[in-house]
Design an enzyme around this catalytic site. Structure first.
Site, PDB file in Angstrom:
ATOM      1  N   ALA A 161       0.891  -1.150   0.139  1.00  9.81           N
ATOM      2  CA  ALA A 161       0.018  -0.053   0.095  1.00  9.81           C
ATOM      3  C   ALA A 161       0.923   1.305  -0.284  1.00  9.81           C
ATOM      4  CB  ALA A 161      -0.848   0.021   1.411  1.00  9.81           C
ATOM      5  N   ASP A 162       0.260   2.245  -0.452  1.00  7.85           N
ATOM      6  CA  ASP A 162       0.810   3.812  -0.389  1.00  7.85           C
ATOM      7  C   ASP A 162      -0.143   4.632  -0.165  1.00  7.85           C
ATOM      8  OD1 ASP A 162       3.518   5.128  -0.855  1.00  7.85           O
ATOM      9  OD2 ASP A 162       2.206   6.275  -1.984  1.00  7.85           O
ATOM     10  N   THR A 163       0.302   5.406   0.942  1.00  2.00           N
ATOM     11  CA  THR A 163      -0.624   6.508   1.387  1.00  2.00           C
ATOM     12  C   THR A 163      -0.200   7.893   1.208  1.00  2.00           C
ATOM     13  OG1 THR A 163      -1.523   5.177   2.828  1.00  2.00           O
ATOM     14  CG2 THR A 163      -2.209   7.270   3.269  1.00  2.00           C
TER      15      THR A 163
ATOM     16  N   THR B 157      -5.249   6.243  -0.378  1.00  2.00           N
ATOM     17  CA  THR B 157      -4.362   4.848  -0.299  1.00  2.00           C
ATOM     18  C   THR B 157      -4.525   4.252  -1.344  1.00  2.00           C
ATOM     19  OG1 THR B 157      -4.218   4.946   2.326  1.00  2.00           O
ATOM     20  CG2 THR B 157      -3.554   2.934   1.192  1.00  2.00           C
ATOM     21  N   GLY B 158      -3.358   3.542  -2.132  1.00  2.00           N
ATOM     22  CA  GLY B 158      -3.336   2.580  -3.139  1.00  2.00           C
ATOM     23  C   GLY B 158      -2.926   1.224  -2.321  1.00  2.00           C
TER      24      GLY B 158
END
Length: 194
Positions: A65-67, A101-102
């Site tokens: 994830a990336d936020t 978030t991805g």
């Protein structure tokens, strides 16, 4: 027996959130370039980075994830230093912003594999902050490793007036959406196992 979930992140917050779901984890942080590409829209950015993290780490089932905090179309990642954290907090003061978030789940259970992803958005209203509040908060050290320079689950939560959407997304991982992606990838959640 279900395979262990590989978390391609060094974020202690993501580890804690997944722990709330009772998942057994192998933590293997991904080494990827997290810079925003010129002209890259924020949604594309978080999804690209999440995918790159998931693809960079071996494992049967990998979650990444990336936020990012987004204000006026600008991605506010982790501050470079205390002064950058002050700049971000001044910009967020008295505004509504978006936390994106991805999330990417990659499963290599077959020759083709499966990759599922989503972007989750949460709107956050921030209180108006004075210099004294900003200086105090930056002095705690808490904002220095957080996207947008604040932690809703920590002292920074005192500055949040309203949240529309997933609170766990603001912490770093939208739990409901993540559980749905894992389920779609064929990864059994603890309450689904015999």
């Amino acid at each position: 027996m279900a395979p262990r979930l590989v978390l391609a992140s060094q974020s202690p917050r993501r580890r804690e959130l997944l722990g709330q779901l009772g998942l057994a984890l192998d933590v293997r942080p991904a080494d990827t370039d997290e810079r925003v590409l010129p002209g890259e829209p924020p949604r594309d950015y978080v999804l690209r980075v999440a995918r790159e993290k998931a693809r960079a780490v071996p494992g049967e089932v990998v979650l990444a994830a990336d936020t990012a905090v987004v204000l006026g179309g600008e991605v506010l990642g982790k501050p470079r230093d205390a002064e950058d954290a002050r700049r971000m907090l001044r910009a967020l003061s008295g505004t509504r912003h978006e936390v994106l978030t991805g999330v990417c789940v990659r499963r290599n259970a077959s020759a083709l594999g499966v990759e599922l992803d989503a972007v989750v958005a949460t709107e956050v209203a921030f209180a108006r902050l004075g210099d004294a509040e900003i200086d105090w908060y930056v002095g705690t050290g808490e904002p220095l490793d957080k996207a947008g320079a604040y932690a809703i689950q920590g002292s920074g939560g005192a500055f949040v007036q309203e949240v529309r959407g997933s609170v766990s997304n603001v912490v770093g991982l939208p739990l409901a959406e993540t559980a749905a992606l894992l389920r779609r990838a064929g990864f059994p959640l603890p309450w689904e196992q015999p």
